[in-house]
Scaffold this motif. Sequence first.
Motif, PDB file in Angstrom:
ATOM      1  N   GLU A  30       0.765  -1.119   0.507  1.00 47.14           N
ATOM      2  CA  GLU A  30      -0.487  -0.034  -0.151  1.00 47.14           C
ATOM      3  C   GLU A  30       0.446   1.813  -0.120  1.00 47.14           C
ATOM      4  N   VAL A  31       0.608   1.937  -0.841  1.00 50.06           N
ATOM      5  CA  VAL A  31       1.889   3.083  -1.042  1.00 50.06           C
ATOM      6  C   VAL A  31       0.874   4.658  -0.809  1.00 50.06           C
ATOM      7  N   LYS A  32       1.567   5.577   0.441  1.00 50.16           N
ATOM      8  CA  LYS A  32       0.363   6.612   0.128  1.00 50.16           C
ATOM      9  C   LYS A  32       1.396   7.636  -0.421  1.00 50.16           C
ATOM     10  N   GLY A  43      -2.887  10.535  -3.310  1.00 45.58           N
ATOM     11  CA  GLY A  43      -3.855   9.544  -2.871  1.00 45.58           C
ATOM     12  C   GLY A  43      -3.396   8.663  -2.411  1.00 45.58           C
ATOM     13  N   THR A  44      -4.103   6.523  -2.575  1.00 46.48           N
ATOM     14  CA  THR A  44      -3.749   5.517  -1.127  1.00 46.48           C
ATOM     15  C   THR A  44      -3.546   4.647  -2.785  1.00 46.48           C
ATOM     16  N   GLU A  73      -7.121  12.984 -16.454  1.00 49.43           N
ATOM     17  CA  GLU A  73      -5.999  12.892 -15.582  1.00 49.43           C
ATOM     18  C   GLU A  73      -6.065  12.302 -13.978  1.00 49.43           C
ATOM     19  N   GLY A  74      -5.550  11.359 -13.847  1.00 55.61           N
ATOM     20  CA  GLY A  74      -5.502  10.295 -12.777  1.00 55.61           C
ATOM     21  C   GLY A  74      -4.808   9.801 -11.539  1.00 55.61           C
ATOM     22  N   ILE A  75      -4.287   9.284 -10.866  1.00 54.66           N
ATOM     23  CA  ILE A  75      -3.552   8.419 -10.159  1.00 54.66           C
ATOM     24  C   ILE A  75      -3.326   6.570 -10.971  1.00 54.66           C
ATOM     25  N   ASP A  76      -4.339   6.338 -11.411  1.00 52.22           N
ATOM     26  CA  ASP A  76      -4.425   5.133 -11.920  1.00 52.22           C
ATOM     27  C   ASP A  76      -4.093   4.604 -13.497  1.00 52.22           C
ATOM     28  N   GLN A  77      -2.541   4.437 -13.945  1.00 48.61           N
ATOM     29  CA  GLN A  77      -2.396   4.535 -15.241  1.00 48.61           C
ATOM     30  C   GLN A  77      -3.382   3.253 -15.754  1.00 48.61           C
ATOM     31  N   GLN A  78      -4.075   2.539 -15.526  1.00 43.57           N
ATOM     32  CA  GLN A  78      -5.028   1.129 -16.137  1.00 43.57           C
ATOM     33  C   GLN A  78      -6.374   2.809 -16.702  1.00 43.57           C
ATOM     34  N   LEU A  79      -6.369   2.884 -15.321  1.00 37.07           N
ATOM     35  CA  LEU A  79      -7.790   3.668 -16.200  1.00 37.07           C
ATOM     36  C   LEU A  79      -8.014   4.961 -16.678  1.00 37.07           C
TER      37      LEU A  79
END
Length: 177
Positions: free
Chosen positions: A25-27, A31-32, A134-140
């Motif tokens: 788990e990376v914070k 985000g997380t 834009e987002g923190i999840d590359q796949q999404l």
Amino acid sequence: MSRIGKKPVALPKGVTAEVKGQTVEVKGPKGTRTFTATDDVTLSLEDGALKVTPRGLSKRARQQWGMARSMVENLVTGVTTGFRKELEIQGVGYRAAMQGNVLKLSLGYSHEVNFDVPTGVTVTSPKQTEIVVEGIDQQLVGQVAANIRDWKRPEPYKGKGIRYKDEFVFRKEGKKK
């Protein structure tokens, strides 16, 4: 030996990681994110860096080694800088506009296309002919950009449609008399 898997993933300032068995788990400031690795690799936190090691010499363990390290690196990149895809629209009368959580696209159809933006990504339209995902999840982020692009892919004769910012569209010559 995996050249990618051998490198440890450094944790930048402001990012914390916690390893519980096969889950990391990376914070970070954005985000997380979590990732669960297969049983073929071992995750460990050593000297402020995440390290991935294979549990054996089987082909599957070596395959999962590099892939798991890349996934962990994507978690760290996502929570620090995030991921971004830029799309551009080309064509007379083609335009995009955000209204709340819905991207409204005019793409030459008899109706306007309404694209509901999923949670976890941010879609903006700085100009009528530009879309930024834009987002923190590359796949999404990549999947949402691909879904938007699928509404009107660039065609080879006039080049009209939705394309990635750096995409090259091979142009064809039309019919000759």
